[in-house]
Design an enzyme around this catalytic site. Structure first.
Site, PDB file in Angstrom:
ATOM      1  N   ASN A  13      25.156  63.510   5.993  1.00 20.44           N
ATOM      2  CA  ASN A  13      25.819  62.715   7.028  1.00 20.44           C
ATOM      3  C   ASN A  13      27.009  63.547   7.495  1.00 20.44           C
ATOM      4  O   ASN A  13      28.012  63.637   6.808  1.00 20.44           O
ATOM      5  CB  ASN A  13      26.280  61.379   6.433  1.00 20.44           C
ATOM      6  CG  ASN A  13      27.131  60.582   7.407  1.00 20.44           C
ATOM      7  OD1 ASN A  13      27.163  60.875   8.600  1.00 20.44           O
ATOM      8  ND2 ASN A  13      27.825  59.573   6.905  1.00 20.44           N
ATOM      9  N   LYS A  15      28.993  62.988   9.887  1.00 20.59           N
ATOM     10  CA  LYS A  15      30.108  62.183  10.423  1.00 20.59           C
ATOM     11  C   LYS A  15      30.615  62.806  11.731  1.00 20.59           C
ATOM     12  O   LYS A  15      29.827  63.329  12.501  1.00 20.59           O
ATOM     13  CB  LYS A  15      31.216  62.033   9.381  1.00 20.59           C
ATOM     14  CG  LYS A  15      30.682  61.609   8.011  1.00 20.59           C
ATOM     15  CD  LYS A  15      31.745  61.144   7.073  1.00 20.59           C
ATOM     16  CE  LYS A  15      31.124  60.836   5.724  1.00 20.59           C
ATOM     17  NZ  LYS A  15      32.027  60.176   4.808  1.00 20.59           N
ATOM     18  N   HIS A  99      26.655  52.322   7.748  1.00 13.50           N
ATOM     19  CA  HIS A  99      27.557  53.132   6.917  1.00 13.50           C
ATOM     20  C   HIS A  99      28.887  52.391   6.740  1.00 13.50           C
ATOM     21  O   HIS A  99      29.350  51.720   7.659  1.00 13.50           O
ATOM     22  CB  HIS A  99      27.779  54.504   7.570  1.00 13.50           C
ATOM     23  CG  HIS A  99      28.471  55.448   6.652  1.00 13.50           C
ATOM     24  ND1 HIS A  99      29.832  55.467   6.509  1.00 13.50           N
ATOM     25  CD2 HIS A  99      27.982  56.382   5.790  1.00 13.50           C
ATOM     26  CE1 HIS A  99      30.157  56.383   5.605  1.00 13.50           C
ATOM     27  NE2 HIS A  99      29.053  56.954   5.149  1.00 13.50           N
ATOM     28  N   GLU A 101      31.831  53.319   6.850  1.00 14.51           N
ATOM     29  CA  GLU A 101      32.870  53.622   7.848  1.00 14.51           C
ATOM     30  C   GLU A 101      32.632  52.820   9.126  1.00 14.51           C
ATOM     31  O   GLU A 101      33.587  52.425   9.806  1.00 14.51           O
ATOM     32  CB  GLU A 101      32.910  55.140   8.123  1.00 14.51           C
ATOM     33  CG  GLU A 101      33.532  55.889   6.949  1.00 14.51           C
ATOM     34  CD  GLU A 101      33.018  57.299   6.755  1.00 14.51           C
ATOM     35  OE1 GLU A 101      32.417  57.862   7.679  1.00 14.51           O
ATOM     36  OE2 GLU A 101      33.211  57.833   5.645  1.00 14.51           O
ATOM     37  N   GLU A 171      25.695  53.061  -1.530  1.00 17.68           N
ATOM     38  CA  GLU A 171      26.938  53.822  -1.441  1.00 17.68           C
ATOM     39  C   GLU A 171      28.128  52.962  -1.854  1.00 17.68           C
ATOM     40  O   GLU A 171      28.641  52.181  -1.032  1.00 17.68           O
ATOM     41  CB  GLU A 171      27.152  54.313   0.001  1.00 17.68           C
ATOM     42  CG  GLU A 171      26.054  55.231   0.491  1.00 17.68           C
ATOM     43  CD  GLU A 171      26.588  56.246   1.489  1.00 17.68           C
ATOM     44  OE1 GLU A 171      26.421  57.443   1.247  1.00 17.68           O
ATOM     45  OE2 GLU A 171      27.180  55.836   2.507  1.00 17.68           O
ATOM     46  N   GLY A 177      33.864  59.847  -0.021  1.00 18.97           N
ATOM     47  CA  GLY A 177      34.927  60.728   0.439  1.00 18.97           C
ATOM     48  C   GLY A 177      36.152  60.742  -0.460  1.00 18.97           C
ATOM     49  O   GLY A 177      37.204  61.247  -0.083  1.00 18.97           O
ATOM     50  N   SER A 217      30.352  60.951  -2.900  1.00 21.58           N
ATOM     51  CA  SER A 217      30.834  62.179  -3.546  1.00 21.58           C
ATOM     52  C   SER A 217      29.752  62.861  -4.393  1.00 21.58           C
ATOM     53  O   SER A 217      30.057  63.458  -5.432  1.00 21.58           O
ATOM     54  CB  SER A 217      32.088  61.901  -4.373  1.00 21.58           C
ATOM     55  OG  SER A 217      33.116  61.382  -3.547  1.00 21.58           O
TER      56      SER A 217
HETATM   57  C1  PEP Z   1      28.820  59.367   3.070  1.00 18.28           C
HETATM   58  O1  PEP Z   1      29.563  59.509   4.030  1.00 18.28           O
HETATM   59  O2  PEP Z   1      27.779  58.716   3.182  1.00 18.28           O
HETATM   60  C2  PEP Z   1      29.205  59.989   1.814  1.00 18.28           C
HETATM   61  C3  PEP Z   1      28.519  59.717   0.740  1.00 18.28           C
HETATM   62  O3  PEP Z   1      30.290  60.831   1.857  1.00 18.28           O
HETATM   63  P1  PEP Z   1      30.811  61.760   0.647  1.00 18.28           P
HETATM   64  O4  PEP Z   1      29.614  62.480   0.094  1.00 18.28           O
HETATM   65  O5  PEP Z   1      31.797  62.688   1.288  1.00 18.28           O
HETATM   66  O6  PEP Z   1      31.424  60.851  -0.361  1.00 18.28           O
END
Ligand code: PEP
Length: 255
Positions: A13, A15, A99, A101, A171, A177, A217
């Site tokens: 992703n 972003k 997501h 965000e 998630e 993040g 992460s």
């Molecule tokens: C994401 O944005 O779906 C995500 C898992 O980000 P990160 O791997 O940076 O935690």
């Protein structure tokens, strides 16, 4: 992973990162690193304006390019939005929906996530449906209830046939993040709760066939252990999807 029953999917992703030129350079760098790694599907979800450049760079490789969101209407007065029909017309097969965000900063709810999911599926797209608990919910011990409820609401009126085109990305919001990662046991257990919820909705056989990724992460160091868990069928990767070597190491871990 249980590769006998379901496909492993490693998805990036991006972003709000990468201009078209940067996307081209990234795909050219990662392409040889993931070539022939056929034990999983490899997908990068890109900002709308970089999709065409990423597709051109990925042509002929095992890399697929997706979008990061989609609107539920076919067309109309929705300034700034993009429909599933527009994405499929551009050859886009995958789309991330829900997501955290989008839920946190752009007011998306389980209701709009469900509408977007149904619109994307009706247009023949593959949906990466994101859900997960926030930190307070994990600390209060209600994670299982939260993910079960999101699973039910986000998939309302999605048929078993349509579910074949749904990948669920579990998630935990507190892990996105932040550098914090769910333990492999937490990831496995909560992906298992999502699968059990799917079994109640669609039957055990259907539920066993659904790819459920972990996201939060995931990186080149922790991927192998997370992916070793039976209910973790891949990863949705943010930060580490911006570095070719790190992303490729995660794909390696899925082989
Ligand atoms: C994401 O944005 O779906 C995500 C898992 O980000 P990160 O791997 O940076 O935690």
């Amino acid at each position: 992973m249980n590769t006998a029953k379901r496909r492993t999917v490693i998805a990036g992703n991006w972003k709000m990162n990468f201009t078209p030129a940067e996307a081209t350079a990234f795909i050219n760098a990662v392409k040889p690193l993931v070539a022939g790694k056929n034990n999983c599907d490899v997908v990068f979800c890109a900002p709308y304006v970089t999709i065409a450049a990423a597709q051109a760079a990925a042509a002929g490789s095992n890399i697929k390019i997706g979008a990061e969101n989609v609107h539920f209407a076919e067309k109309g007065a929705y300034t700034g939005e993009v429909s599933a029909q527009m994405l499929t017309a551009c050859g886009v097969e995958y789309v991330i929906i829900g997501h955290s965000e989008r839920r946190q900063y752009f007011g998306e709810t389980d209701e709009t996530v469900n509408l977007r999911t149904k619109a994307a599926l009706a247009a023949g797209m593959k949906v990466i449906l994101c859900l997960g608990e926030v930190k307070e919910q994990r600390l209060s011990g209600v994670t299982d209830e939260v993910v079960a409820m999101q699973t039910k609401l986000d998939l309302k009126d999605v048929s078993a046939e349509e579910l074949k085109n749904v990948i669920i990305a579990y998630e935990p919001v507190w892990a996105i993040g932040t550098g914090l990662t769910a333990t492999p046991e937490q990831a496995d257990e909560t992906c298992g709760v999502i699968r059990a919820t799917l079994a109640k909705l669609y039957g055990a056989d259907v539920a066993e066939g659904v790819t459920i990724q972990y996201g939060g992460s995931m990186n080149e160091k922790n991927a192998a252990e997370l992916l070793s868990k039976v209910n973790v069928d891949g990863g949705l990767i943010g930060g580490a999807s911006l570095v070719p070597e790190k992303f490729a190491a995660i794909v390696d871990a899925a082989q």
